[in-house]
Design a protein around this motif. Structure first.
Motif, PDB file in Angstrom:
ATOM      1  N   ILE A  18       0.785  -1.241   0.000  1.00 45.56           N
ATOM      2  CA  ILE A  18       0.000   0.000   0.000  1.00 45.56           C
ATOM      3  C   ILE A  18       0.813   1.285   0.000  1.00 45.56           C
ATOM      4  O   ILE A  18       0.236   2.361  -0.188  1.00 45.56           O
ATOM      5  N   THR A  19       2.123   1.225   0.190  1.00 45.76           N
ATOM      6  CA  THR A  19       2.922   2.449   0.200  1.00 45.76           C
ATOM      7  C   THR A  19       2.810   3.172  -1.138  1.00 45.76           C
ATOM      8  O   THR A  19       2.918   2.553  -2.202  1.00 45.76           O
ATOM      9  N   ASP A  20       2.593   4.473  -1.073  1.00 45.62           N
ATOM     10  CA  ASP A  20       2.473   5.385  -2.219  1.00 45.62           C
ATOM     11  C   ASP A  20       1.096   5.358  -2.879  1.00 45.62           C
ATOM     12  O   ASP A  20       0.850   6.136  -3.810  1.00 45.62           O
ATOM     13  N   LEU A  21       0.202   4.505  -2.423  1.00 47.00           N
ATOM     14  CA  LEU A  21      -1.138   4.472  -3.006  1.00 47.00           C
ATOM     15  C   LEU A  21      -2.044   5.513  -2.344  1.00 47.00           C
ATOM     16  O   LEU A  21      -1.838   5.907  -1.195  1.00 47.00           O
ATOM     17  N   ARG A  22      -3.065   5.935  -3.082  1.00 46.27           N
ATOM     18  CA  ARG A  22      -4.010   6.924  -2.571  1.00 46.27           C
ATOM     19  C   ARG A  22      -5.310   6.235  -2.142  1.00 46.27           C
ATOM     20  O   ARG A  22      -5.727   5.246  -2.748  1.00 46.27           O
ATOM     21  N   ILE A  23      -5.937   6.762  -1.091  1.00 46.89           N
ATOM     22  CA  ILE A  23      -7.187   6.210  -0.578  1.00 46.89           C
ATOM     23  C   ILE A  23      -8.348   6.837  -1.346  1.00 46.89           C
ATOM     24  O   ILE A  23      -8.649   8.024  -1.205  1.00 46.89           O
ATOM     25  N   LYS A  24      -8.995   6.040  -2.158  1.00 52.62           N
ATOM     26  CA  LYS A  24     -10.048   6.539  -3.052  1.00 52.62           C
ATOM     27  C   LYS A  24     -11.434   6.521  -2.426  1.00 52.62           C
ATOM     28  O   LYS A  24     -12.297   7.321  -2.774  1.00 52.62           O
ATOM     29  N   ASP A  25     -11.655   5.571  -1.503  1.00 52.53           N
ATOM     30  CA  ASP A  25     -12.991   5.468  -0.901  1.00 52.53           C
ATOM     31  C   ASP A  25     -12.859   4.833   0.481  1.00 52.53           C
ATOM     32  O   ASP A  25     -11.897   4.089   0.757  1.00 52.53           O
ATOM     33  N   ILE A  26     -13.817   5.129   1.349  1.00 46.27           N
ATOM     34  CA  ILE A  26     -13.843   4.570   2.707  1.00 46.27           C
ATOM     35  C   ILE A  26     -15.251   4.084   2.997  1.00 46.27           C
ATOM     36  O   ILE A  26     -16.216   4.843   2.879  1.00 46.27           O
ATOM     37  N   SER A  27     -15.362   2.828   3.373  1.00 45.48           N
ATOM     38  CA  SER A  27     -16.655   2.261   3.760  1.00 45.48           C
ATOM     39  C   SER A  27     -16.601   1.887   5.232  1.00 45.48           C
ATOM     40  O   SER A  27     -15.765   1.070   5.637  1.00 45.48           O
ATOM     41  N   LEU A  28     -17.484   2.494   6.025  1.00 47.71           N
ATOM     42  CA  LEU A  28     -17.530   2.230   7.463  1.00 47.71           C
ATOM     43  C   LEU A  28     -18.726   1.334   7.758  1.00 47.71           C
ATOM     44  O   LEU A  28     -19.863   1.793   7.823  1.00 47.71           O
ATOM     45  N   LYS A  29     -18.452   0.046   7.951  1.00 47.78           N
ATOM     46  CA  LYS A  29     -19.504  -0.908   8.279  1.00 47.78           C
ATOM     47  C   LYS A  29     -19.917  -0.769   9.743  1.00 47.78           C
ATOM     48  O   LYS A  29     -21.056  -1.045  10.106  1.00 47.78           O
ATOM     49  N   TRP A  30     -18.977  -0.391  10.576  1.00 49.35           N
ATOM     50  CA  TRP A  30     -19.233  -0.118  11.991  1.00 49.35           C
ATOM     51  C   TRP A  30     -18.486   1.166  12.337  1.00 49.35           C
ATOM     52  O   TRP A  30     -17.296   1.134  12.649  1.00 49.35           O
ATOM     53  N   PRO A  31     -19.128   2.316  12.263  1.00 53.57           N
ATOM     54  CA  PRO A  31     -18.448   3.603  12.411  1.00 53.57           C
ATOM     55  C   PRO A  31     -17.676   3.784  13.711  1.00 53.57           C
ATOM     56  O   PRO A  31     -16.706   4.562  13.746  1.00 53.57           O
ATOM     57  N   SER A  32     -18.064   3.085  14.771  1.00 49.08           N
ATOM     58  CA  SER A  32     -17.373   3.235  16.053  1.00 49.08           C
ATOM     59  C   SER A  32     -15.954   2.676  16.025  1.00 49.08           C
ATOM     60  O   SER A  32     -15.178   2.900  16.965  1.00 49.08           O
ATOM     61  N   ALA A  33     -15.603   1.960  14.956  1.00 47.27           N
ATOM     62  CA  ALA A  33     -14.246   1.409  14.851  1.00 47.27           C
ATOM     63  C   ALA A  33     -13.221   2.492  14.546  1.00 47.27           C
ATOM     64  O   ALA A  33     -12.019   2.255  14.678  1.00 47.27           O
ATOM     65  N   VAL A  34     -13.679   3.677  14.142  1.00 45.32           N
ATOM     66  CA  VAL A  34     -12.757   4.747  13.783  1.00 45.32           C
ATOM     67  C   VAL A  34     -13.099   6.016  14.560  1.00 45.32           C
ATOM     68  O   VAL A  34     -14.203   6.179  15.075  1.00 45.32           O
ATOM     69  N   SER A  35     -12.135   6.907  14.616  1.00 44.97           N
ATOM     70  CA  SER A  35     -12.388   8.224  15.224  1.00 44.97           C
ATOM     71  C   SER A  35     -11.542   9.260  14.508  1.00 44.97           C
ATOM     72  O   SER A  35     -10.450   8.970  14.004  1.00 44.97           O
ATOM     73  N   GLY A  36     -12.052  10.484  14.471  1.00 44.49           N
ATOM     74  CA  GLY A  36     -11.337  11.583  13.851  1.00 44.49           C
ATOM     75  C   GLY A  36     -10.602  12.416  14.881  1.00 44.49           C
ATOM     76  O   GLY A  36     -10.257  11.924  15.964  1.00 44.49           O
ATOM     77  N   TRP A  37     -10.405  13.678  14.543  1.00 42.42           N
ATOM     78  CA  TRP A  37      -9.649  14.561  15.422  1.00 42.42           C
ATOM     79  C   TRP A  37     -10.423  15.859  15.620  1.00 42.42           C
ATOM     80  O   TRP A  37     -10.713  16.579  14.666  1.00 42.42           O
ATOM     81  N   ARG A  38     -10.828  16.098  16.875  1.00 43.52           N
ATOM     82  CA  ARG A  38     -11.583  17.293  17.230  1.00 43.52           C
ATOM     83  C   ARG A  38     -12.832  17.441  16.364  1.00 43.52           C
ATOM     84  O   ARG A  38     -13.678  16.563  16.352  1.00 43.52           O
ATOM     85  N   ASP A  39     -12.954  18.499  15.584  1.00 41.86           N
ATOM     86  CA  ASP A  39     -14.204  18.719  14.853  1.00 41.86           C
ATOM     87  C   ASP A  39     -14.207  18.083  13.464  1.00 41.86           C
ATOM     88  O   ASP A  39     -15.171  18.252  12.706  1.00 41.86           O
ATOM     89  N   LYS A  40     -13.149  17.355  13.118  1.00 45.80           N
ATOM     90  CA  LYS A  40     -13.080  16.718  11.800  1.00 45.80           C
ATOM     91  C   LYS A  40     -13.270  15.213  11.936  1.00 45.80           C
ATOM     92  O   LYS A  40     -12.611  14.570  12.749  1.00 45.80           O
ATOM     93  N   ASP A  41     -14.191  14.662  11.127  1.00 43.50           N
ATOM     94  CA  ASP A  41     -14.432  13.234  11.234  1.00 43.50           C
ATOM     95  C   ASP A  41     -13.390  12.439  10.445  1.00 43.50           C
ATOM     96  O   ASP A  41     -12.583  12.999   9.695  1.00 43.50           O
ATOM     97  N   PHE A  42     -13.438  11.146  10.619  1.00 42.52           N
ATOM     98  CA  PHE A  42     -12.431  10.250  10.052  1.00 42.52           C
ATOM     99  C   PHE A  42     -12.358  10.380   8.533  1.00 42.52           C
ATOM    100  O   PHE A  42     -11.273  10.547   7.964  1.00 42.52           O
ATOM    101  N   LYS A  43     -13.484  10.319   7.864  1.00 39.04           N
ATOM    102  CA  LYS A  43     -13.486  10.377   6.401  1.00 39.04           C
ATOM    103  C   LYS A  43     -12.919  11.697   5.889  1.00 39.04           C
ATOM    104  O   LYS A  43     -12.173  11.736   4.906  1.00 39.04           O
ATOM    105  N   GLU A  44     -13.281  12.773   6.547  1.00 38.22           N
ATOM    106  CA  GLU A  44     -12.806  14.088   6.126  1.00 38.22           C
ATOM    107  C   GLU A  44     -11.282  14.169   6.173  1.00 38.22           C
ATOM    108  O   GLU A  44     -10.640  14.783   5.313  1.00 38.22           O
ATOM    109  N   LEU A  45     -10.690  13.535   7.178  1.00 39.44           N
ATOM    110  CA  LEU A  45      -9.244  13.578   7.363  1.00 39.44           C
ATOM    111  C   LEU A  45      -8.497  12.622   6.425  1.00 39.44           C
ATOM    112  O   LEU A  45      -7.353  12.887   6.060  1.00 39.44           O
ATOM    113  N   VAL A  46      -9.136  11.526   6.052  1.00 40.45           N
ATOM    114  CA  VAL A  46      -8.423  10.423   5.395  1.00 40.45           C
ATOM    115  C   VAL A  46      -8.693  10.304   3.901  1.00 40.45           C
ATOM    116  O   VAL A  46      -7.794   9.967   3.124  1.00 40.45           O
TER     117      VAL A  46
END
Length: 273
Positions: A18-46
């Motif tokens: 995966i090194t050098d590849l770009r993240i094109k899409d994110i599917s959260l089947k269980w949203p509690s598995a991830v967290s963002g930072w302060r007022d920005k959610d996980f998808k927005e950051l990643v």
């Protein structure tokens, strides 16, 4: 739970894909598995970020993205990060799917304890669970004297001290038992009672056992797999862990089992005085 050798193996096997590849899409089947930072959610950051490098701190996997964002993944008890070169239907325990320019990364966890946090790279060491971790046991700067100093005020048993991630990062039940056996130290000894000579033996044992675990690509009993879905081979080299009631492979004495620091501990009463 994946310990230092298992997480290092995941890092190495995942980095190849995966090194050098770009993240094109994110599917959260269980949203509690991830967290963002302060007022920005996980998808927005990643979303849309490029993967620059993979690192490890103790039992944590660090995935560094461009725009100064880092993903901190902690597998906990049963978490897995698997790479698939082609799109794959997520199974019922898959909570996060990262679709890349080439292939997918699935984060799955049967017990739902694992988490992935997105955080600014400049803050990931100071303002996350990484901030309180002890030194890396395979770091060249980690010396026997440093280990002695970190154990000097610990009145708990040495097994419990080694499991404390604030004392030393990366050791868990498997490699603590194996290190104490190799050093010939009883897991019940108060940590601050070890002599300088015993500390030297333990320091060497910890480094040797962890490196052997990495070389064997980790230990697989039940859940652990590397990023390719393959098992580790260190189980074949275990001297005491999981062998309570069996004969010691060195002296033939029956290995004893007891509970220390809330974890099952196995040791040889003859080899580990």
């Amino acid at each position: 739970m994946p310990e230092l050798p298992e997480v290092e193996t995941i890092r190495r096997t995942l980095a190849v894909h995966i090194t050098d590849l770009r993240i094109k899409d994110i599917s959260l089947k269980w949203p509690s598995a991830v967290s963002g930072w302060r007022d920005k959610d996980f998808k927005e950051l990643v979303l849309g970020r490029q993967i620059l490098a993979l690192d490890r701190r103790g039992k944590y996997l660090l995935i560094h993205l461009d725009e100064e964002i880092t993903l901190i993944a902690h597998m906990r008890m049963t978490g897995r990060l698997n790479y698939y070169p082609e799109p794959k239907e997520p199974d019922k325990h898959t909570h996060v799917v990262l679709t890349l320019e080439r292939g997918e990364v699935h984060f799955s966890d049967v017990r739902k304890f694992g988490r992935i946090q997105a955080i600014p790279t400049s803050l990931c060491i100071q303002e996350s669970s990484l901030s309180k971790l002890g030194p890396e046991p395979l770091d060249p700067q980690f010396t026997a004297n440093m280990l002695r100093d970190r154990l000097a005020k610990k009145k708990v048993n040495i097994k419990g001290a080694l499991l404390d991630q604030h004392v030393l990062a990366g050791l868990g039940n498997i490699y603590a038992d194996e290190s104490l056996f190799r050093a010939g130290i009883s897991p019940q000894r108060p940590a601050n009672s070890l002599t300088d000579e015993e500390i030297k033996h333990l320091h060497r044992a910890i480094q040797a056992v962890l490196q052997a675990g990495i070389d064997a690509r980790g230990t697989s009993f039940r859940d652990y797999r590397d990023a390719n879905g393959e098992k580790g081979q260190f189980e074949q080299a275990l001297q005491v862990y999981g062998r309570g009631g069996h004969p010691c492979r060195i002296c033939g004495e029956t290995l004893e089992r007891l509970r220390l620091a809330g974890r099952t501990t196995v040791y040889c009463p003859k080899c580990q005085k």
